[in-house]
Design an enzyme around this catalytic site. Structure first.
Site, PDB file in Angstrom:
ATOM      1  N   ILE A 156      54.886  37.448-100.829  1.00 52.04           N
ATOM      2  CA  ILE A 156      55.676  36.384-100.187  1.00 52.04           C
ATOM      3  C   ILE A 156      57.052  36.880 -99.764  1.00 52.04           C
ATOM      4  CG2 ILE A 156      56.828  34.185-100.656  1.00 52.04           C
ATOM      5  CD1 ILE A 156      54.242  33.626-102.420  1.00 52.04           C
ATOM      6  N   SER A 192      50.976  29.086-103.749  1.00 56.79           N
ATOM      7  CA  SER A 192      50.236  28.140-104.599  1.00 56.79           C
ATOM      8  C   SER A 192      48.752  28.400-104.435  1.00 56.79           C
ATOM      9  CB  SER A 192      50.544  26.696-104.185  1.00 56.79           C
ATOM     10  OG  SER A 192      49.680  25.803-104.863  1.00 56.79           O
ATOM     11  N   HIS A 214      56.559  18.607-110.325  1.00 57.43           N
ATOM     12  CA  HIS A 214      56.413  18.863-111.756  1.00 57.43           C
ATOM     13  C   HIS A 214      57.757  18.833-112.486  1.00 57.43           C
ATOM     14  CE1 HIS A 214      52.398  21.102-110.764  1.00 57.43           C
ATOM     15  NE2 HIS A 214      52.310  19.796-110.647  1.00 57.43           N
ATOM     16  N   CYS A 272      65.059   5.928-121.532  1.00 52.80           N
ATOM     17  CA  CYS A 272      65.956   5.297-120.554  1.00 52.80           C
ATOM     18  C   CYS A 272      66.237   6.191-119.352  1.00 52.80           C
ATOM     19  CB  CYS A 272      67.270   4.899-121.223  1.00 52.80           C
ATOM     20  SG  CYS A 272      68.301   6.298-121.710  1.00 52.80           S
TER      21      CYS A 272
HETATM   22 ZN   LIG Z   1      67.518   7.054-123.708  1.00 50.76          ZN
END
Ligand SMILES: [Zn+2]
Length: 253
Positions: A243, A200, A126, A137
């Site tokens: 966790i 998750s 993500h 660009c």
């Molecule tokens: Zn650009």
């Protein structure tokens, strides 16, 4: 198998880590909550209060771009203050020990890199919110530059090279998944022998596909998450605990 308690889960996880030669961690928001970064999707999370701005709206509307950047700047103290938690540090220890070749994450907070992973070994499905990128660009920009330009002009800045909009380097709703990251994640899932799904809920595509893919290719599957997931039935070990507490014992190993 669902671990009956934290201690037996950690023991079993330790055995599986010792027996594995190639471990592939896959992390979601749950690994970062102890660092102060909110889970955007959770009830009460940011996205339930602030509707996410879809990609096409960001492109089409200067006002949406301005709103998007105002929200990002408002979050900056939280992201800037966050330091890797026990889960991040445990995985970094296993990475340094040569057990983990690379890590797949849904998170955008840069905390795996901050914990010691080389940037090329963090596969971000993500994207990353700690810098900006031109959508035309692909030129990268510092957030500080975006902020200065925004404050000077009173509107979201465009790329100085190609005049296309500059956006956080994240994947917005409605924006294509990064092909290179998807390809690398798929290859890694096919070639690991232990897949660790951490923090998750495994419901958002493509997250949901990777544990299954790894399992089909012969890997053992461990799911560590506070809440049940749809894929618990597939797992060799499920640890439904915090966790930080689950992975804390593996810090420095
Ligand atoms: Zn650009």
């Amino acid at each position: 198998m669902i671990a009956s308690d934290l201690r037996s889960g950690v023991e079993r996880l330790g055995d599986m880590i010792a027996e594995a030669s190639t471990i592939l961690p896959f992390t979601g928001a749950g690994i970062s909550t102890e660092t102060g970064i909110p889970d955007f999707r959770s009830p009460g999370g940011l996205w339930t209060r602030n509707r996410p701005i879809p990609f096409d709206e960001f492109i089409a509307s200067p006002e949406a771009r301005a709103e998007s950047w105002r929200r990002r700047f408002a979050m900056e103290p939280t992201f800037a203050a966050a330091k890797p938690g026990r889960g991040h540090r445990a995985l970094a220890s296993l990475y340094r020990a040569g057990k983990i070749p690379a890590i797949i994450t849904q998170n955008i907070d840069n905390l795996h890199q901050a914990s010691g992973f080389a940037p090329e070994h963090v596969i971000e499905l993500h994207g990353n919110t700690t810098y900006a990128r031109c959508i035309g660009c692909g030129r990268d920009y510092d957030l500080a530059w975006v902020r200065r330009s925004f404050e000077a002009a009173g509107e979201a800045p465009d790329c100085t090279d190609c005049d296309e909009p500059v956006k956080t380097a994240t994947v917005s709703f409605g924006q294509a998944m990064p092909e290179d990251a998807m390809r690398r994640a798929t290859e890694l899932a096919q070639h690991c022998d232990l897949f660790l799904a951490i923090g998750s809920s495994l419901v958002v595509w493509p997250a949901a596909g990777f544990p299954q893919l790894a399992r089909n290719c012969g890997a053992r599957l461990v799911i560590i998450n506070n809440e049940p997931t749809d894929q618990d039935d597939l797992a060799d070990l499920v640890i439904r605990h915090d966790i930080g507490e689950t992975l804390g014992p593996f810090v420095g190993n």
